[in-house]
Design a protein around this motif. Structure first.
Motif, PDB file in Angstrom:
ATOM      1  N   GLY A 181     -31.648 -22.215  40.668  1.00 46.84           N
ATOM      2  CA  GLY A 181     -30.983 -20.994  40.241  1.00 46.84           C
ATOM      3  C   GLY A 181     -30.458 -21.105  38.837  1.00 46.84           C
ATOM      4  N   GLY A 182     -29.323 -20.433  38.596  1.00 46.85           N
ATOM      5  CA  GLY A 182     -28.723 -20.458  37.278  1.00 46.85           C
ATOM      6  C   GLY A 182     -28.965 -19.164  36.534  1.00 46.85           C
ATOM      7  N   PRO A 183     -28.856 -19.190  35.208  1.00 47.70           N
ATOM      8  CA  PRO A 183     -29.040 -17.974  34.415  1.00 47.70           C
ATOM      9  C   PRO A 183     -30.379 -17.290  34.705  1.00 47.70           C
ATOM     10  CG  PRO A 183     -28.136 -19.710  33.055  1.00 47.70           C
ATOM     11  CD  PRO A 183     -28.481 -20.335  34.381  1.00 47.70           C
ATOM     12  N   GLY A 184     -30.307 -15.979  34.946  1.00 47.89           N
ATOM     13  CA  GLY A 184     -31.492 -15.205  35.271  1.00 47.89           C
ATOM     14  C   GLY A 184     -31.741 -15.052  36.758  1.00 47.89           C
ATOM     15  N   SER A 185     -30.963 -15.722  37.586  1.00 45.58           N
ATOM     16  CA  SER A 185     -31.150 -15.625  39.039  1.00 45.58           C
ATOM     17  C   SER A 185     -29.867 -15.097  39.686  1.00 45.58           C
ATOM     18  CB  SER A 185     -31.537 -16.987  39.622  1.00 45.58           C
ATOM     19  OG  SER A 185     -30.473 -17.891  39.466  1.00 45.58           O
ATOM     20  N   LYS A 186     -29.882 -15.005  40.999  1.00 45.02           N
ATOM     21  CA  LYS A 186     -28.743 -14.458  41.751  1.00 45.02           C
ATOM     22  C   LYS A 186     -27.824 -15.532  42.322  1.00 45.02           C
ATOM     23  CE  LYS A 186     -30.611 -10.316  41.471  1.00 45.02           C
ATOM     24  NZ  LYS A 186     -30.135  -9.309  40.567  1.00 45.02           N
ATOM     25  N   GLY A 187     -28.249 -16.786  42.304  1.00 44.82           N
ATOM     26  CA  GLY A 187     -27.463 -17.879  42.861  1.00 44.82           C
ATOM     27  C   GLY A 187     -27.672 -19.155  42.070  1.00 44.82           C
ATOM     28  N   ALA A 188     -26.976 -20.210  42.467  1.00 48.16           N
ATOM     29  CA  ALA A 188     -27.106 -21.489  41.772  1.00 48.16           C
ATOM     30  C   ALA A 188     -26.662 -22.628  42.682  1.00 48.16           C
ATOM     31  CB  ALA A 188     -26.273 -21.498  40.504  1.00 48.16           C
ATOM     32  N   THR A 189     -27.286 -23.788  42.479  1.00 51.13           N
ATOM     33  CA  THR A 189     -26.886 -25.015  43.158  1.00 51.13           C
ATOM     34  C   THR A 189     -26.710 -26.092  42.096  1.00 51.13           C
ATOM     35  OG1 THR A 189     -28.151 -24.397  45.118  1.00 51.13           O
ATOM     36  CG2 THR A 189     -27.500 -26.709  44.918  1.00 51.13           C
ATOM     37  N   ILE A 190     -25.533 -26.704  42.078  1.00 50.42           N
ATOM     38  CA  ILE A 190     -25.197 -27.718  41.082  1.00 50.42           C
ATOM     39  C   ILE A 190     -24.798 -28.997  41.802  1.00 50.42           C
ATOM     40  CG2 ILE A 190     -23.684 -28.295  39.142  1.00 50.42           C
ATOM     41  CD1 ILE A 190     -23.201 -25.218  38.890  1.00 50.42           C
ATOM     42  N   LEU A 191     -25.316 -30.127  41.337  1.00 49.73           N
ATOM     43  CA  LEU A 191     -24.973 -31.430  41.903  1.00 49.73           C
ATOM     44  C   LEU A 191     -24.089 -32.174  40.916  1.00 49.73           C
ATOM     45  CD1 LEU A 191     -25.378 -33.557  44.152  1.00 49.73           C
ATOM     46  CD2 LEU A 191     -27.281 -34.435  42.797  1.00 49.73           C
ATOM     47  N   PHE A 192     -22.898 -32.568  41.374  1.00 45.30           N
ATOM     48  CA  PHE A 192     -21.967 -33.358  40.572  1.00 45.30           C
ATOM     49  C   PHE A 192     -22.068 -34.807  41.008  1.00 45.30           C
ATOM     50  CE2 PHE A 192     -20.287 -29.121  40.395  1.00 45.30           C
ATOM     51  CZ  PHE A 192     -19.822 -29.003  39.094  1.00 45.30           C
ATOM     52  N   GLN A 193     -22.028 -35.712  40.030  1.00 44.96           N
ATOM     53  CA  GLN A 193     -22.098 -37.142  40.335  1.00 44.96           C
ATOM     54  C   GLN A 193     -21.130 -37.892  39.429  1.00 44.96           C
ATOM     55  OE1 GLN A 193     -26.023 -38.765  40.258  1.00 44.96           O
ATOM     56  NE2 GLN A 193     -25.347 -40.814  40.744  1.00 44.96           N
ATOM     57  N   SER A 194     -20.257 -38.686  40.058  1.00 40.37           N
ATOM     58  CA  SER A 194     -19.260 -39.441  39.299  1.00 40.37           C
ATOM     59  C   SER A 194     -19.831 -40.783  38.868  1.00 40.37           C
ATOM     60  CB  SER A 194     -18.020 -39.686  40.163  1.00 40.37           C
ATOM     61  OG  SER A 194     -18.296 -40.666  41.151  1.00 40.37           O
ATOM     62  N   LYS A 195     -19.092 -41.432  37.980  1.00 44.06           N
ATOM     63  CA  LYS A 195     -19.413 -42.827  37.663  1.00 44.06           C
ATOM     64  C   LYS A 195     -18.915 -43.678  38.823  1.00 44.06           C
ATOM     65  CE  LYS A 195     -19.229 -42.523  32.666  1.00 44.06           C
ATOM     66  NZ  LYS A 195     -18.601 -43.058  31.452  1.00 44.06           N
ATOM     67  N   ARG A 196     -19.441 -44.868  38.929  1.00 44.44           N
ATOM     68  CA  ARG A 196     -19.057 -45.771  40.028  1.00 44.44           C
ATOM     69  C   ARG A 196     -17.554 -46.068  39.963  1.00 44.44           C
ATOM     70  NH1 ARG A 196     -22.031 -48.182  43.359  1.00 44.44           N
ATOM     71  NH2 ARG A 196     -23.919 -47.933  42.121  1.00 44.44           N
ATOM     72  N   GLY A 197     -16.861 -45.805  41.077  1.00 44.18           N
ATOM     73  CA  GLY A 197     -15.429 -46.077  41.172  1.00 44.18           C
ATOM     74  C   GLY A 197     -14.538 -44.955  40.662  1.00 44.18           C
ATOM     75  N   TYR A 198     -15.120 -43.823  40.296  1.00 45.10           N
ATOM     76  CA  TYR A 198     -14.335 -42.690  39.793  1.00 45.10           C
ATOM     77  C   TYR A 198     -14.609 -41.457  40.639  1.00 45.10           C
ATOM     78  CZ  TYR A 198     -13.347 -45.570  35.756  1.00 45.10           C
ATOM     79  OH  TYR A 198     -12.921 -46.588  34.953  1.00 45.10           O
ATOM     80  N   GLY A 199     -13.748 -40.448  40.516  1.00 49.44           N
ATOM     81  CA  GLY A 199     -13.884 -39.228  41.292  1.00 49.44           C
ATOM     82  C   GLY A 199     -14.444 -38.082  40.470  1.00 49.44           C
ATOM     83  N   ILE A 200     -14.402 -36.890  41.067  1.00 47.00           N
ATOM     84  CA  ILE A 200     -14.905 -35.674  40.447  1.00 47.00           C
ATOM     85  C   ILE A 200     -13.742 -34.691  40.319  1.00 47.00           C
ATOM     86  CG2 ILE A 200     -16.484 -33.718  40.717  1.00 47.00           C
ATOM     87  CD1 ILE A 200     -18.216 -35.618  42.476  1.00 47.00           C
ATOM     88  N   ASN A 201     -13.592 -34.088  39.148  1.00 48.06           N
ATOM     89  CA  ASN A 201     -12.548 -33.092  38.919  1.00 48.06           C
ATOM     90  C   ASN A 201     -13.044 -32.117  37.846  1.00 48.06           C
ATOM     91  OD1 ASN A 201     -10.205 -31.650  38.911  1.00 48.06           O
ATOM     92  ND2 ASN A 201      -8.998 -33.179  37.826  1.00 48.06           N
ATOM     93  N   ASP A 202     -13.717 -31.055  38.264  1.00 53.95           N
ATOM     94  CA  ASP A 202     -14.327 -30.090  37.355  1.00 53.95           C
ATOM     95  C   ASP A 202     -13.979 -28.666  37.777  1.00 53.95           C
ATOM     96  OD1 ASP A 202     -16.518 -31.531  35.515  1.00 53.95           O
ATOM     97  OD2 ASP A 202     -16.453 -32.556  37.431  1.00 53.95           O
ATOM     98  N   VAL A 203     -14.118 -27.734  36.833  1.00 50.76           N
ATOM     99  CA  VAL A 203     -13.958 -26.314  37.108  1.00 50.76           C
ATOM    100  C   VAL A 203     -15.280 -25.634  36.769  1.00 50.76           C
ATOM    101  CG1 VAL A 203     -12.763 -24.188  36.473  1.00 50.76           C
ATOM    102  CG2 VAL A 203     -11.490 -26.324  36.660  1.00 50.76           C
ATOM    103  N   VAL A 204     -15.806 -24.855  37.731  1.00 45.43           N
ATOM    104  CA  VAL A 204     -17.064 -24.130  37.551  1.00 45.43           C
ATOM    105  C   VAL A 204     -16.767 -22.646  37.397  1.00 45.43           C
ATOM    106  CG1 VAL A 204     -19.282 -23.558  38.603  1.00 45.43           C
ATOM    107  CG2 VAL A 204     -18.308 -25.814  38.962  1.00 45.43           C
ATOM    108  N   GLU A 205     -17.309 -22.049  36.339  1.00 39.85           N
ATOM    109  CA  GLU A 205     -17.210 -20.610  36.139  1.00 39.85           C
ATOM    110  C   GLU A 205     -18.630 -20.042  36.130  1.00 39.85           C
ATOM    111  OE1 GLU A 205     -15.100 -19.612  32.587  1.00 39.85           O
ATOM    112  OE2 GLU A 205     -13.385 -20.854  33.114  1.00 39.85           O
TER     113      GLU A 205
END
Length: 117
Positions: free
Chosen positions: A89-113
């Motif tokens: 998906g993404g720009p030009g479509s109706k939906g989207a799927t995003i995969l987040f991946q952290s570095k080893r030993g760290y977490g994920i903290n993001d904001v998606v708009e």
């Protein structure tokens, strides 16, 4: 003089990535766009493991669904932030799927708009 320049370049190449954020912008946000979704994506760290999280944006009414014009991801970690990959998906479509991946030993903290019209 030449060795000093090489030393400065090597230090710069080492230091700058440690302060870099993993911010992303797919598409373009214009004045006619509406924000379709704004979500926080987070996952706690675990020692020695790489954390992954899948974010799926899907609109309820497919007949009246707006078209995505841009996806903006803001990394809230000062360093060692997660990377994001647009799987479908993404720009030009109706939906989207995003995969987040952290570095080893760290977490994920993001904001998606998600922006669209």
């Amino acid at each position: 003089m030449k060795s000093r320049l090489i030393f400065v370049l090597a230090i710069t190449a080492y230091i700058i990535p440690s302060f870099a954020f993993n911010n992303y912008l797919w598409g373009e946000i214009s004045g006619n766009d509406y924000i379709l979704a704004k979500d926080k994506v987070s996952k706690a760290f675990f020692v020695g493991l790489v954390q992954t999280k899948k974010y799926v944006f899907k609109q309820k009414d497919n007949l009246n669904a707006l078209t995505i014009t841009a996806i903006k991801i803001t990394d809230k970690k000062e360093k060692n932030g997660a990377t994001a990959e647009l799987l479908s998906g993404g720009p030009g479509s109706k939906g989207a799927t995003i995969l987040f991946q952290s570095k080893r030993g760290y977490g994920i903290n993001d904001v998606v708009e998600i922006w669209g019209r």
